[in-house]
Design a protein around this motif. Structure first.
Motif, PDB file in Angstrom:
ATOM      1  N   HIS B  70       0.873  -1.178   0.000  1.00  0.00           N
ATOM      2  CA  HIS B  70       0.000   0.000   0.000  1.00  0.00           C
ATOM      3  C   HIS B  70       0.907   1.224   0.000  1.00  0.00           C
ATOM      4  O   HIS B  70       1.706   1.367   0.930  1.00  0.00           O
ATOM      5  CB  HIS B  70      -0.838   0.063   1.286  1.00  0.00           C
ATOM      6  N   PRO B  71       0.808   2.115  -0.984  1.00  0.00           N
ATOM      7  CA  PRO B  71       1.625   3.325  -0.907  1.00  0.00           C
ATOM      8  C   PRO B  71       1.101   4.273   0.185  1.00  0.00           C
ATOM      9  O   PRO B  71      -0.103   4.278   0.482  1.00  0.00           O
ATOM     10  CB  PRO B  71       1.474   3.948  -2.293  1.00  0.00           C
ATOM     11  N   LEU B  72       2.009   5.040   0.793  1.00  0.00           N
ATOM     12  CA  LEU B  72       1.631   6.038   1.798  1.00  0.00           C
ATOM     13  C   LEU B  72       1.927   7.421   1.236  1.00  0.00           C
ATOM     14  O   LEU B  72       2.993   7.631   0.654  1.00  0.00           O
ATOM     15  CB  LEU B  72       2.452   5.848   3.075  1.00  0.00           C
ATOM     16  N   THR B  73       1.001   8.352   1.395  1.00  0.00           N
ATOM     17  CA  THR B  73       1.257   9.704   0.907  1.00  0.00           C
ATOM     18  C   THR B  73       1.177  10.688   2.061  1.00  0.00           C
ATOM     19  O   THR B  73       0.410  10.490   3.004  1.00  0.00           O
ATOM     20  CB  THR B  73       0.240  10.115  -0.172  1.00  0.00           C
ATOM     21  N   ASP B  74       1.993  11.757   2.010  1.00  0.00           N
ATOM     22  CA  ASP B  74       1.949  12.780   3.054  1.00  0.00           C
ATOM     23  C   ASP B  74       0.867  13.809   2.725  1.00  0.00           C
ATOM     24  O   ASP B  74       0.128  13.654   1.750  1.00  0.00           O
ATOM     25  CB  ASP B  74       3.327  13.431   3.237  1.00  0.00           C
ATOM     26  N   SER B  75       0.793  14.878   3.534  1.00  0.00           N
ATOM     27  CA  SER B  75      -0.319  15.831   3.400  1.00  0.00           C
ATOM     28  C   SER B  75      -0.297  16.549   2.050  1.00  0.00           C
ATOM     29  O   SER B  75      -1.321  17.054   1.599  1.00  0.00           O
ATOM     30  CB  SER B  75      -0.259  16.841   4.540  1.00  0.00           C
ATOM     31  N   GLU B  76       0.876  16.590   1.376  1.00  0.00           N
ATOM     32  CA  GLU B  76       0.914  17.258   0.074  1.00  0.00           C
ATOM     33  C   GLU B  76       0.671  16.291  -1.087  1.00  0.00           C
ATOM     34  O   GLU B  76       0.748  16.682  -2.253  1.00  0.00           O
ATOM     35  CB  GLU B  76       2.277  17.937  -0.123  1.00  0.00           C
ATOM     36  N   ALA B  78       2.495  13.661  -1.939  1.00  0.00           N
ATOM     37  CA  ALA B  78       3.688  12.999  -2.456  1.00  0.00           C
ATOM     38  C   ALA B  78       3.860  11.646  -1.764  1.00  0.00           C
ATOM     39  O   ALA B  78       3.454  11.486  -0.618  1.00  0.00           O
ATOM     40  CB  ALA B  78       4.913  13.866  -2.201  1.00  0.00           C
ATOM     41  N   THR B  79       4.454  10.676  -2.464  1.00  0.00           N
ATOM     42  CA  THR B  79       4.655   9.359  -1.868  1.00  0.00           C
ATOM     43  C   THR B  79       5.706   9.458  -0.757  1.00  0.00           C
ATOM     44  O   THR B  79       6.837   9.902  -1.005  1.00  0.00           O
ATOM     45  CB  THR B  79       5.134   8.364  -2.935  1.00  0.00           C
ATOM     46  N   ALA B  80       5.305   9.084   0.443  1.00  0.00           N
ATOM     47  CA  ALA B  80       6.221   9.188   1.581  1.00  0.00           C
ATOM     48  C   ALA B  80       6.819   7.830   1.931  1.00  0.00           C
ATOM     49  O   ALA B  80       7.923   7.756   2.455  1.00  0.00           O
ATOM     50  CB  ALA B  80       5.482   9.744   2.785  1.00  0.00           C
ATOM     51  N   GLY B  81       6.093   6.769   1.643  1.00  0.00           N
ATOM     52  CA  GLY B  81       6.585   5.445   2.003  1.00  0.00           C
ATOM     53  C   GLY B  81       5.580   4.382   1.610  1.00  0.00           C
ATOM     54  O   GLY B  81       4.711   4.626   0.763  1.00  0.00           O
ATOM     55  N   TYR B  82       5.685   3.204   2.245  1.00  0.00           N
ATOM     56  CA  TYR B  82       4.824   2.079   1.872  1.00  0.00           C
ATOM     57  C   TYR B  82       4.450   1.277   3.109  1.00  0.00           C
ATOM     58  O   TYR B  82       5.217   1.216   4.067  1.00  0.00           O
ATOM     59  CB  TYR B  82       5.561   1.137   0.906  1.00  0.00           C
ATOM     60  N   ILE B  83       3.288   0.646   3.034  1.00  0.00           N
ATOM     61  CA  ILE B  83       2.971  -0.398   4.007  1.00  0.00           C
ATOM     62  C   ILE B  83       3.085  -1.727   3.257  1.00  0.00           C
ATOM     63  O   ILE B  83       2.503  -1.882   2.185  1.00  0.00           O
ATOM     64  CB  ILE B  83       1.549  -0.252   4.581  1.00  0.00           C
ATOM     65  N   LEU B  84       3.860  -2.667   3.796  1.00  0.00           N
ATOM     66  CA  LEU B  84       4.002  -3.974   3.162  1.00  0.00           C
ATOM     67  C   LEU B  84       3.267  -5.029   3.987  1.00  0.00           C
ATOM     68  O   LEU B  84       3.332  -5.013   5.214  1.00  0.00           O
ATOM     69  CB  LEU B  84       5.474  -4.385   3.069  1.00  0.00           C
ATOM     70  N   SER B  85       2.575  -5.938   3.310  1.00  0.00           N
ATOM     71  CA  SER B  85       2.081  -7.156   3.965  1.00  0.00           C
ATOM     72  C   SER B  85       3.158  -8.209   3.761  1.00  0.00           C
ATOM     73  O   SER B  85       3.553  -8.467   2.624  1.00  0.00           O
ATOM     74  CB  SER B  85       0.778  -7.627   3.339  1.00  0.00           C
ATOM     75  N   LEU B  86       3.661  -8.775   4.860  1.00  0.00           N
ATOM     76  CA  LEU B  86       4.807  -9.673   4.787  1.00  0.00           C
ATOM     77  C   LEU B  86       4.473 -11.034   5.377  1.00  0.00           C
ATOM     78  O   LEU B  86       3.616 -11.144   6.254  1.00  0.00           O
ATOM     79  CB  LEU B  86       5.977  -9.080   5.578  1.00  0.00           C
ATOM     80  N   THR B  87       5.153 -12.074   4.889  1.00  0.00           N
ATOM     81  CA  THR B  87       5.072 -13.368   5.560  1.00  0.00           C
ATOM     82  C   THR B  87       6.490 -13.774   5.952  1.00  0.00           C
ATOM     83  O   THR B  87       7.441 -13.479   5.239  1.00  0.00           O
ATOM     84  CB  THR B  87       4.492 -14.466   4.648  1.00  0.00           C
ATOM     85  N   GLY B  88       6.612 -14.426   7.097  1.00  0.00           N
ATOM     86  CA  GLY B  88       7.923 -14.865   7.561  1.00  0.00           C
ATOM     87  C   GLY B  88       7.791 -16.166   8.325  1.00  0.00           C
ATOM     88  O   GLY B  88       6.696 -16.722   8.414  1.00  0.00           O
TER      89      GLY B  88
END
Lengths: 209, 185
Positions: B70-76, B78-88
């Motif tokens: 899932h991409p994360l965007t800040d208040s403006e 712009a792409t600020a980061g990501y949420i990853l679904s992970l398996t381990g």
């Protein structure tokens, strides 16, 4: 006659307790007893399955051909276990996730198949129902006893249902800081089971005189 | 032969009645189960996103560890980061987790979801506070992968469940490297 019925109902509690005396269903007993709430959930599941499988096995005992009776019992038991599993997943998801693999494994829990084979297929519906209640409650009480000891000494908590502002966890002051960790592990469960079995052996011997 | 047919029909009858009963119960419980699972995912996403807005989910099929982004965007915007679904892999078998990263690979927050860790030991990793020791790592500061890379208190907190800890940290480090490769796309 009445005393016979009471005997069927009560012997599962102590005299023929499935866990401590008959030594049945030990795998789930040792597996789920890390928290009191798991013992309650597992006990409720087993009582439900045991009651309905005993009733249906008793009801169908003249219809089911002898040569395929075990497959028939397994189908009946598996159906009720799946019902419990789906119901718990939908209505009590936190218990569902903490019971994990032990919930579907009720299918092969020897208490249930054992009571179907040893009792329900020879007795009336009412007697089978009473037997299921007695054995189910006996199993639940045994689970509760083991879970209470393991959780209080192993984690220093008692986990019950969350209600309103109460989050369901009672913390026990000193034991919470310095728990006896081994009791939460499989080795501790076996040790405790051995001591409890020893106690019940001594108790029933003394009673017989 | 007649007896044989009778046995078969009886067993088939019992099985089909059982199947019908199960189908009925399933139709009642399935929507509730689906709603609950969706709620858990939704809540976890909100928790790990902190103040960023969550974008549309992309499913990843060709990676063994990362299952969704899932991409994360800040208040403006712009792409600020990501949420990853992970398996381990933990002590009791595979687990799933959700972790948020800044675009440079820094861990923002993480949650352990389905798992089979030992209650009282590895299960502690379900607590949000367990993940605090990973926050801010992943960029200049590598994700701690061994107990001796942790402070004394944190090392004590993972004591008795080292395999759970290494499983979680390896998965988080993998996610961090994955995010760096995405490079803000």
């Amino acid at each position: 006659m009445a005393s016979g019925k009471i005997n069927i109902l009560s012997r599962g509690l102590l005299k023929e307790n499935p866990v401590f005396i008959l030594m049945l269903g030990l795998c789930p007993t040792l597996g789920v007893t890390t928290q009191v709430i798991n013992a309650l959930g597992m006990g409720a599941g087993v009582i439900f399955v045991l009651v309905f499988s005993n009733i249906f096995v008793s009801l169908l005992k003249d219809i089911i051909p002898g040569s395929v009776r075990i497959p028939s019992y397994i189908v009946i038991i598996a159906a009720f276990v799946t019902i419990v599993e789906m119901m718990m997943h939908a209505f009590a998801p936190s218990i569902y996730s903490s019971l994990g693999i032990f919930l579907p494994l009720i299918v092969v829990n020897c208490i249930i198949l054992g009571r179907a084979e040893a009792f329900a297929n020879k007795n009336s519906i009412v007697d089978s129902f009473l037997d299921a209640i007695g054995m189910g409650v006996g199993f639940t009480l045994a689970l509760l006893l083991i879970a209470l000891i393991r959780e209080v000494f192993g984690s220093g908590t008692i986990t019950l249902f969350a209600m309103g502002s109460f989050d369901g966890v009672i913390e026990i002051p000193i034991l919470y800081t310095y728990p006896v960790r081994v009791l939460t592990l499989a080795a501790g469960a076996l040790l405790l089971m051995g001591y409890l079995k020893g106690f019940f052996e001594w108790y029933s011997k003394r009673k017989r005189g | 032969m007649k007896n044989f047919a009778k046995i078969g029909i009886t067993l088939a009858l019992i099985a089909s009645i059982a199947a019908a009963a199960l189908a009925f119960i399933n139709s009642v419980t399935a929507p509730r189960i689906a709603a609950y699972d969706a709620m858990v995912v939704e809540m976890t996403l909100k928790e790990v996103a902190h103040d960023y807005a969550i974008g549309d989910k992309r499913t990843i099929d060709d990676d063994g560890t990362v299952t969704a982004v899932h991409p994360l965007t800040d208040s403006e915007g712009a792409t600020a980061g990501y949420i990853l679904s992970l398996t381990g892999n933990g002590y009791g078998g595979p687990f799933t987790m959700m972790a948020s990263y800044l675009a440079d690979g820094t861990v923002v927050d993480a949650r352990l979801l389905t798992n089979s860790e030992t209650p009282g030991l590895g299960k502690k990793a379900e607590n949000p506070s367990y993940m605090e020791k990973f926050q801010g790592t992943g960029n200049d500061n590598p994700v701690p992968q061994k107990k001796d890379e942790l402070s004394k208190e944190d090392a004590d907190a993972v004591g008795g469940s080292t395999i759970t800890f290494t499983g979680v940290s390896k998965t988080l480090a993998y996610g961090s490297a994955y995010v760096k490769e995405l490079g803000g796309k």
